[in-house]
Design a protein around this motif. Structure first.
Motif, PDB file in Angstrom:
ATOM      1  N   PRO A  48       0.844  -1.201   0.000  1.00  0.00           N
ATOM      2  CA  PRO A  48       0.000   0.000   0.000  1.00  0.00           C
ATOM      3  C   PRO A  48       0.878   1.250   0.000  1.00  0.00           C
ATOM      4  O   PRO A  48       1.969   1.262   0.576  1.00  0.00           O
ATOM      5  CB  PRO A  48      -0.795  -0.125   1.304  1.00  0.00           C
ATOM      6  N   SER A  49       0.413   2.284  -0.638  1.00  0.00           N
ATOM      7  CA  SER A  49       1.196   3.516  -0.733  1.00  0.00           C
ATOM      8  C   SER A  49       1.363   4.164   0.637  1.00  0.00           C
ATOM      9  O   SER A  49       0.631   3.861   1.584  1.00  0.00           O
ATOM     10  CB  SER A  49       0.519   4.503  -1.679  1.00  0.00           C
ATOM     11  N   VAL A  50       2.335   5.067   0.723  1.00  0.00           N
ATOM     12  CA  VAL A  50       2.570   5.780   1.979  1.00  0.00           C
ATOM     13  C   VAL A  50       1.330   6.564   2.376  1.00  0.00           C
ATOM     14  O   VAL A  50       0.901   6.558   3.528  1.00  0.00           O
ATOM     15  CB  VAL A  50       3.788   6.723   1.828  1.00  0.00           C
ATOM     16  N   ARG A  51       0.712   7.227   1.401  1.00  0.00           N
ATOM     17  CA  ARG A  51      -0.485   8.022   1.689  1.00  0.00           C
ATOM     18  C   ARG A  51      -1.634   7.131   2.155  1.00  0.00           C
ATOM     19  O   ARG A  51      -2.353   7.454   3.108  1.00  0.00           O
ATOM     20  CB  ARG A  51      -0.890   8.817   0.438  1.00  0.00           C
ATOM     21  N   GLU A  52      -1.809   5.994   1.473  1.00  0.00           N
ATOM     22  CA  GLU A  52      -2.896   5.067   1.845  1.00  0.00           C
ATOM     23  C   GLU A  52      -2.654   4.497   3.244  1.00  0.00           C
ATOM     24  O   GLU A  52      -3.579   4.373   4.056  1.00  0.00           O
ATOM     25  CB  GLU A  52      -2.973   3.931   0.827  1.00  0.00           C
ATOM     26  N   THR A  53      -1.411   4.150   3.543  1.00  0.00           N
ATOM     27  CA  THR A  53      -1.079   3.617   4.867  1.00  0.00           C
ATOM     28  C   THR A  53      -1.337   4.658   5.947  1.00  0.00           C
ATOM     29  O   THR A  53      -1.884   4.345   7.014  1.00  0.00           O
ATOM     30  CB  THR A  53       0.393   3.175   4.900  1.00  0.00           C
ATOM     31  N   ALA A  54      -0.958   5.899   5.687  1.00  0.00           N
ATOM     32  CA  ALA A  54      -1.205   6.965   6.658  1.00  0.00           C
ATOM     33  C   ALA A  54      -2.696   7.128   6.919  1.00  0.00           C
ATOM     34  O   ALA A  54      -3.127   7.313   8.068  1.00  0.00           O
ATOM     35  CB  ALA A  54      -0.601   8.270   6.148  1.00  0.00           C
ATOM     36  N   LEU A  55      -3.493   7.030   5.856  1.00  0.00           N
ATOM     37  CA  LEU A  55      -4.935   7.212   5.994  1.00  0.00           C
ATOM     38  C   LEU A  55      -5.568   6.066   6.769  1.00  0.00           C
ATOM     39  O   LEU A  55      -6.347   6.277   7.709  1.00  0.00           O
ATOM     40  CB  LEU A  55      -5.570   7.320   4.600  1.00  0.00           C
ATOM     41  N   THR A  56      -5.228   4.810   6.411  1.00  0.00           N
ATOM     42  CA  THR A  56      -5.860   3.655   7.061  1.00  0.00           C
ATOM     43  C   THR A  56      -5.407   3.487   8.503  1.00  0.00           C
ATOM     44  O   THR A  56      -6.159   2.992   9.342  1.00  0.00           O
ATOM     45  CB  THR A  56      -5.569   2.363   6.281  1.00  0.00           C
ATOM     46  N   GLN A  57      -4.177   3.891   8.808  1.00  0.00           N
ATOM     47  CA  GLN A  57      -3.658   3.727  10.166  1.00  0.00           C
ATOM     48  C   GLN A  57      -3.876   4.964  11.024  1.00  0.00           C
ATOM     49  O   GLN A  57      -3.558   4.965  12.211  1.00  0.00           O
ATOM     50  CB  GLN A  57      -2.164   3.390  10.109  1.00  0.00           C
ATOM     51  N   GLY A  58      -4.379   6.057  10.421  1.00  0.00           N
ATOM     52  CA  GLY A  58      -4.663   7.258  11.181  1.00  0.00           C
ATOM     53  C   GLY A  58      -3.424   7.966  11.688  1.00  0.00           C
ATOM     54  O   GLY A  58      -3.398   8.454  12.826  1.00  0.00           O
ATOM     55  N   VAL A  59      -2.364   7.967  10.856  1.00  0.00           N
ATOM     56  CA  VAL A  59      -1.118   8.622  11.248  1.00  0.00           C
ATOM     57  C   VAL A  59      -0.739   9.642  10.179  1.00  0.00           C
ATOM     58  O   VAL A  59      -1.352   9.728   9.115  1.00  0.00           O
ATOM     59  CB  VAL A  59       0.021   7.595  11.429  1.00  0.00           C
ATOM     60  N   SER A  60       0.307  10.401  10.441  1.00  0.00           N
ATOM     61  CA  SER A  60       0.771  11.394   9.479  1.00  0.00           C
ATOM     62  C   SER A  60       1.574  10.729   8.361  1.00  0.00           C
ATOM     63  O   SER A  60       2.035   9.592   8.494  1.00  0.00           O
ATOM     64  CB  SER A  60       1.646  12.433  10.181  1.00  0.00           C
ATOM     65  N   ILE A  61       1.754  11.473   7.259  1.00  0.00           N
ATOM     66  CA  ILE A  61       2.553  10.975   6.146  1.00  0.00           C
ATOM     67  C   ILE A  61       3.982  10.689   6.606  1.00  0.00           C
ATOM     68  O   ILE A  61       4.580   9.670   6.223  1.00  0.00           O
ATOM     69  CB  ILE A  61       2.576  12.001   4.990  1.00  0.00           C
ATOM     70  N   SER A  62       4.550  11.548   7.428  1.00  0.00           N
ATOM     71  CA  SER A  62       5.931  11.347   7.879  1.00  0.00           C
ATOM     72  C   SER A  62       6.070  10.090   8.731  1.00  0.00           C
ATOM     73  O   SER A  62       7.070   9.369   8.634  1.00  0.00           O
ATOM     74  CB  SER A  62       6.405  12.574   8.664  1.00  0.00           C
ATOM     75  N   THR A  63       5.044   9.790   9.556  1.00  0.00           N
ATOM     76  CA  THR A  63       5.089   8.571  10.368  1.00  0.00           C
ATOM     77  C   THR A  63       5.042   7.334   9.476  1.00  0.00           C
ATOM     78  O   THR A  63       5.790   6.364   9.680  1.00  0.00           O
ATOM     79  CB  THR A  63       3.916   8.544  11.366  1.00  0.00           C
ATOM     80  N   ALA A  64       4.147   7.346   8.489  1.00  0.00           N
ATOM     81  CA  ALA A  64       4.067   6.221   7.556  1.00  0.00           C
ATOM     82  C   ALA A  64       5.384   6.061   6.794  1.00  0.00           C
ATOM     83  O   ALA A  64       5.858   4.940   6.573  1.00  0.00           O
ATOM     84  CB  ALA A  64       2.902   6.422   6.589  1.00  0.00           C
ATOM     85  N   MET A  65       5.983   7.172   6.401  1.00  0.00           N
ATOM     86  CA  MET A  65       7.255   7.117   5.681  1.00  0.00           C
ATOM     87  C   MET A  65       8.336   6.480   6.551  1.00  0.00           C
ATOM     88  O   MET A  65       9.157   5.687   6.074  1.00  0.00           O
ATOM     89  CB  MET A  65       7.665   8.517   5.244  1.00  0.00           C
ATOM     90  N   GLN A  66       8.356   6.812   7.850  1.00  0.00           N
ATOM     91  CA  GLN A  66       9.331   6.209   8.760  1.00  0.00           C
ATOM     92  C   GLN A  66       9.168   4.686   8.808  1.00  0.00           C
ATOM     93  O   GLN A  66      10.156   3.947   8.862  1.00  0.00           O
ATOM     94  CB  GLN A  66       9.161   6.774  10.167  1.00  0.00           C
ATOM     95  N   ALA A  67       7.917   4.223   8.792  1.00  0.00           N
ATOM     96  CA  ALA A  67       7.672   2.782   8.833  1.00  0.00           C
ATOM     97  C   ALA A  67       8.269   2.100   7.608  1.00  0.00           C
ATOM     98  O   ALA A  67       8.922   1.052   7.714  1.00  0.00           O
ATOM     99  CB  ALA A  67       6.164   2.516   8.922  1.00  0.00           C
ATOM    100  N   PHE A  68       8.056   2.688   6.431  1.00  0.00           N
ATOM    101  CA  PHE A  68       8.584   2.080   5.206  1.00  0.00           C
ATOM    102  C   PHE A  68      10.108   2.134   5.180  1.00  0.00           C
ATOM    103  O   PHE A  68      10.762   1.215   4.673  1.00  0.00           O
ATOM    104  CB  PHE A  68       7.986   2.760   3.982  1.00  0.00           C
ATOM    105  N   ARG A  69      10.676   3.191   5.720  1.00  0.00           N
ATOM    106  CA  ARG A  69      12.134   3.279   5.764  1.00  0.00           C
ATOM    107  C   ARG A  69      12.719   2.200   6.676  1.00  0.00           C
ATOM    108  O   ARG A  69      13.782   1.644   6.401  1.00  0.00           O
ATOM    109  CB  ARG A  69      12.550   4.672   6.229  1.00  0.00           C
TER     110      ARG A  69
END
Length: 506
Positions: A48-69
């Protein structure tokens, strides 16, 4: 005075003292890593994209980006410019497409699984900790059972020469089950109940009612090996969801799975799951029911162990929160009243007629005498008192077993601490392969459940389940200590060919 046992912690997450919560990005990364390891996301597949992950998990884009990194640093994913993140690590299990024929899971074809089942119950065993039905006569009242069976045989003796024409079961037993369900927080009419040959058959009928070969069924990980056999026999596919040893099924992981996979049903034991013994908090049970209702995914709930929490509010079933008829609840009294009468039951809501039809087509009519005897036993006023005594008895066994494990198993062994039930889940040093430990113990007449039996993947190689529903005496206590001694020897003198490493846990 003997020295107190060393402190034991739960497997796999130590809960002895409240641990600080992981940062959100690490929680998201762990959930995605679990889905990668289980084969839910295959090599080369886009996440799932960073934006989609941020939306479904209720977090910010930067938090989702940290997870993927973090996943990228672990070598699990790789970023492609303007395309997103893709799974990098090749998977051990190929997942067939929806149009492909059902494919047998990796674990169920392994020789080690067949070997373990063949050795779990051998005549003359010194001690068996591998069972899944109670075998200890001191847990049950044999005389009361004998009287009930004799009375039912006399009153319904003609039924022994006739077919049982009641497809859904005898009215007396269905009414007794409906009365007992009040202790689970459920209000059923007797007509809602279908009697089955066992809880396992009830679950099997539910799966047949809501799935077709090739469908995906989500369930806890680790899970009861009987579930894996049922799913395999019906040509279904397994999606394992991470499960906390104390609080049960991970709802964020399940939600992500529902968003990304074609899950047709969820099979779970929210109360005293097997083998972990985890219990979902009541609020989590409610959220589970609501989550699945929104997506119209049926929940098949196994409540066979709920009564071992007699006097505890957590005994309440997830079904109690079902307002849309989306939960199919299955149970039996083989763990609490008498293993010899394995009759089960199911309240399947809008699938009730389908369940009764499947039962009839399978020629699985239940025995009238057994049904009437069980109804008699369930309606005796002493049953609830018996449950309280049984619950206290099993807790005492659990405490004694944990004490032995603390003194005889290798340092660093982690063990579950369920509030009740008859099983413990152990995680040993990763250098110890539990199938190898199983073979060494079996040669001395001691058996247990190797961790590989409880998953459709190749995880839990250094884990095992111990069941204490059999005889509990000096011989079995010595046998439990002996398992720990052999494990210590394996750690001190490892085998020439090392056990394959366990996969990283999510």
């Amino acid at each position: 005075m003997p020295a107190p046992p060393p402190t034991l912690t739960l497997c796999p997450v130590p809960p002895a003292s409240p641990a600080p919560a992981l940062p959100l990005y690490q929680q998201i990364a762990q959930t995605l890593a679990q889905l990668i390891h289980s084969g839910t996301f295959k090599a080369g597949q886009r996440l799932p994209s960073v934006r989609e992950t941020a939306l479904t998990q209720g977090v910010s884009i930067s938090t989702a980006m940290q997870a993927f990194r973090q996943l990228e640093e672990q070598g699990l994913v790789q970023a492609r410019p303007k395309a997103g993140y893709f799974v990098k690590r090749a998977q051990r299990i190929a997942q067939p497409g929806l149009s492909a024929p059902p494919q047998r899971s990796f674990l169920l074809e392994r020789q080690s699984r067949s070997e373990a089942f063949a050795l779990l119950h051998q005549p003359g065993d010194r001690a068996s900790f591998g069972g899944f039905t109670p075998e200890s006569s001191d847990l049950f009242d044999d005389e009361r059972l004998r009287v009930a069976m004799g009375r039912a045989s006399r009153v319904h003796r003609r039924s022994l020469t006739e077919y049982n024409k009641a497809d859904a079961g005898r009215p007396a037993l269905r009414a007794a089950v409906a009365q007992r369900a009040l202790h689970l927080g459920c209000g059923f009419d007797a007509s809602d109940i279908v009697i089955t040959a066992s809880c396992t058959q009830a679950v099997s009928l539910c799966l047949r009612a809501v799935t077709q070969p090739g469908d995906v069924v989500a369930l806890e990980s680790p899970t009861f090996f009987g579930y894996l056999d049922l799913i395999e026999s019906q040509g279904l596919r397994v999606l394992e969801i991470p499960t906390h040893p104390a609080t049960g099924l991970s709802l964020p992981a399940l939600e992500l799975a529902l968003d990304t996979q074609p899950v047709k049903a969820v099979l779970a034991a929210p109360t005293l799951s097997n083998p972990l013994g985890s219990v979902m908090p009541l609020s989590a049970k409610q959220r589970l029911v609501q989550l699945l209702a929104r997506r119209q995914v049926p929940l098949i709930e196994d409540v066979v162990f709920n009564d071992l929490l007699a006097g505890d509010e957590r005994r309440k079933a997830a079904k109690a929160y079902d307002t849309e008829g989306n939960v199919m609840i299955c149970g039996s009294f083989a763990k609490t009243l008498t293993p010899g009468i394995r009759l089960g039951w199911v309240a399947a809501g809008r699938w009730r007629d389908a369940i009764a039809t499947h039962k009839r087509l399978q020629g699985a009519a239940t025995n009238v005498v057994l049904e009437e005897a069980l109804a008699d036993l369930l309606t005796q006023g002493s049953y609830e008192a018996h449950l309280r005594r049984l619950t206290a008895h099993m807790r005492q066994r659990r405490n004694e077993a944990r004490h032995l494990i603390a003194h005889h198993f290798p340092p660093g062994t982690r063990v579950s601490n369920p509030p009740s039930g008859d099983t413990l889940w152990l995680e040993l040093n990763p250098a110890i392969g539990c199938m190898d430990l199983f073979r060494r113990c079996a040669s001395e007449g001691i058996t247990f459940g190797p961790g590989e039996l409880f998953t459709a993947t190749d995880r839990y190689r250094n884990c095992l389940r111990l069941n204490f529903s059999g005889p509990w005496n000096a011989v079995t206590m010595q046998a439990l200590a002996r398992i720990g001694e052999i494990a210590r020897q394996m750690l001190e003198r490892p085998a020439a060919s090392p056990t394959p490493p366990v996969l990283r846990r999510a």
